[in-house]
Design an enzyme around this catalytic site. Structure first.
Site, mmCIF file in Angstrom:
data_model
loop_
_atom_site.group_PDB
_atom_site.id
_atom_site.type_symbol
_atom_site.label_atom_id
_atom_site.label_comp_id
_atom_site.label_asym_id
_atom_site.label_seq_id
_atom_site.Cartn_x
_atom_site.Cartn_y
_atom_site.Cartn_z
ATOM 1 N N THR A 236 0.958 -1.179 -0.017
ATOM 2 C CA THR A 236 -0.041 -0.017 -0.020
ATOM 3 C C THR A 236 0.896 1.311 0.102
ATOM 4 O OG1 THR A 236 -1.504 -1.350 1.041
ATOM 5 C CG2 THR A 236 -1.829 1.199 1.279
ATOM 6 N N CYS A 323 25.769 7.326 5.340
ATOM 7 C CA CYS A 323 25.652 5.992 5.128
ATOM 8 C C CYS A 323 27.058 5.304 5.540
ATOM 9 C CB CYS A 323 25.199 5.421 3.988
ATOM 10 S SG CYS A 323 23.441 6.172 3.581
HETATM 11 N N1 PLP Z 1 22.329 7.220 -3.528
HETATM 12 C C1 PLP Z 1 22.968 8.306 -3.168
HETATM 13 C C2 PLP Z 1 23.759 9.036 -4.331
HETATM 14 C C3 PLP Z 1 22.705 8.973 -1.938
HETATM 15 O O1 PLP Z 1 23.274 10.048 -1.709
HETATM 16 C C4 PLP Z 1 21.736 8.308 -1.249
HETATM 17 C C5 PLP Z 1 21.587 8.760 0.278
HETATM 18 O O2 PLP Z 1 22.434 9.553 0.924
HETATM 19 C C6 PLP Z 1 21.203 7.241 -1.583
HETATM 20 C C7 PLP Z 1 21.284 6.859 -2.818
HETATM 21 C C8 PLP Z 1 19.959 6.559 -0.898
HETATM 22 O O3 PLP Z 1 18.857 7.334 -0.509
HETATM 23 P P1 PLP Z 1 17.821 6.888 0.551
HETATM 24 O O4 PLP Z 1 18.536 7.534 1.885
HETATM 25 O O5 PLP Z 1 16.638 7.498 0.234
HETATM 26 O O6 PLP Z 1 17.765 5.644 0.900
#
Ligand code: PLP
Length: 372
Positions: A236, A323
């Site tokens: 959803t 990340c």
């Molecule tokens: N790809 C890139 C180049 C990003 O900088 C990021 C997030 O920092 C992502 C993918 C992932 O996005 P999301 O945080 O929405 O999962």
């Protein structure tokens, strides 16, 4: 507070807040066959139209996902699963976000040949792209548009053209999470079949993104179930998040040029303001770079220490991508050509629509007191 960490996430814009508040009142399931469901469906389709406009595609080509990471996973895994019998090679770069890099690594572990193109200095070597493409059994490629740590903007359109010429059946994906609404994007501008974007990088909410899938392209879904999003992504839909996404996308689309101009001014003001500082160096890509991202070294200062010092001074920056913040080392900075020592003292500043030139000046002033 000065918030220069917009590549990690952006503050929610007022348009997104208003749209989400309104959408909360409209609780029905957009798949329900009654009046309330129909109204929810209509709102969802309006949002799809808005997002489609920002990527110059048709609403049917937009598949809403839970984030940029999911869009990247769906694109790459979906493309490879769809073309698995046609070849065995996937092309990517050595600077991808983990959402692509880890997905590609999983495919490598399954037995696919993975070619990671080098991005030294923030540029792709087109001869290397041609050599990789010439392998002939390429089924998928995923080259990011703008690097989230260095701000390098890669020549993806040209690279994708080379890959497609040598491999007409290959599906080509482009991670545009850091370039969405910062520069015009479309399937034809990028020579791509699949484009990933994320709402929280454009002043929309977290937990919603989209994969644009070019008409006629078939990829295999990851989430199976009720067949939502044209069966590409069952579940959803996040109607509140999508409403916020669309409102932020509309505002970002309308302000794209103005925002880029201001970001460029802020970036230039920081570079100018610290140009003569003996310990500050900027990791500037050799080719094109995003006005929104500035990678900076403060020599002799470990980035995690400096981060805290800035934080105590009311300034939010980051050491790299959010990340990879927990794992420490950045493969992207290494691929860019920095030594471990240089990478260890690198900070990323990233600007957003809410930042001002005064903040850039204040940043330079604080830096002069912190880095001596
Ligand atoms: N790809 C890139 C180049 C990003 O900088 C990021 C997030 O920092 C992502 C993918 C992932 O996005 P999301 O945080 O929405 O999962």
């Amino acid at each position: 507070m000065i918030y220069f960490d917009n590549s990690a996430t952006t503050p929610l814009c007022p348009e997104a807040k208003d749209a989400m508040t309104a959408a909360m009142e409209q609780f029905a399931n957009p798949s329900s066959v009654h009046r309330a469901g129909f109204e929810a469906h209509q709102r969802l389709e309006e949002a799809r139209k808005t997002v489609a406009k920002t990527l110059s595609c048709s609403p049917e080509e937009i598949c809403f996902t839970s984030c940029g990471t999911e869009a990247d996973n769906l694109a790459l895994l979906g493309a490879v699963r769809a073309l698995r019998r046609r070849g065995n090679t996937v092309i990517t770069t050595d600077s991808e976000h983990p959402a692509v890099a880890e997905t590609a690594k999983a495919l490598e572990q399954e037995g696919l040949t993975l070619i990671r193109l080098k991005t030294r200095g923030g540029v792709l070597d087109l001869q290397e792209v041609k050599n990789a493409a010439a392998k002939g059994d390429v089924i998928a490629a995923s080259l990011m548009h703008t690097n989230n740590e260095t701000g390098a903007v890669y020549a993806v359109a040209e690279a994708n053209r080379c890959i497609r010429e040598a491999n007409p059946n290959a599906l080509i994906h482009c991670d545009c999470v850091q370039s969405y609404l910062k520069t015009p994007l479309s399937f034809s501008l990028l020579n791509a079949d699949l484009i990933s974007v994320s709402a929280h990088k454009i002043h929309g909410p977290k937990g919603v993104g989209a994969l644009a899938v070019k008409k006629g392209v078939r990829i295999v879904p990851r989430l199976l179930g009720g067949g939502q999003e044209k069966a590409l992504r069952s579940g959803t839909e996040n109607t509140v998040g999508i409403a916020g996404f669309a409102a932020a996308a509309k505002a970002g689309w309308e302000g794209m040029q103005e925002n880029a101009k201001r970001a460029r001014e802020i970036k230039e003001a920081v570079c100018r303001g610290l140009r003569d500082h003996k310990k500050i160096f900027f990791n500037l890509p050799l080719g094109e770079s995003s006005p929104y991202i500035l990678s900076m070294q403060a020599q002799g200062y470990k980035s995690e220490v400096l981060l805290r010092m800035y934080s105590d001074a009311g300034i939010c920056v980051s050491a790299g991508s959010a990340c990879s913040a927990k794992t420490g080392k950045s493969p992207v900075l290494k691929a860019f050509g920095l030594s471990d020592r240089e990478a260890d003292c690198t900070l990323r500043l990233s600007f957003g629509a809410q930042n001002t030139l005064e903040e850039a000046e204040e940043f330079c002033r604080v830096t002069r007191t912190l880095v001596r």
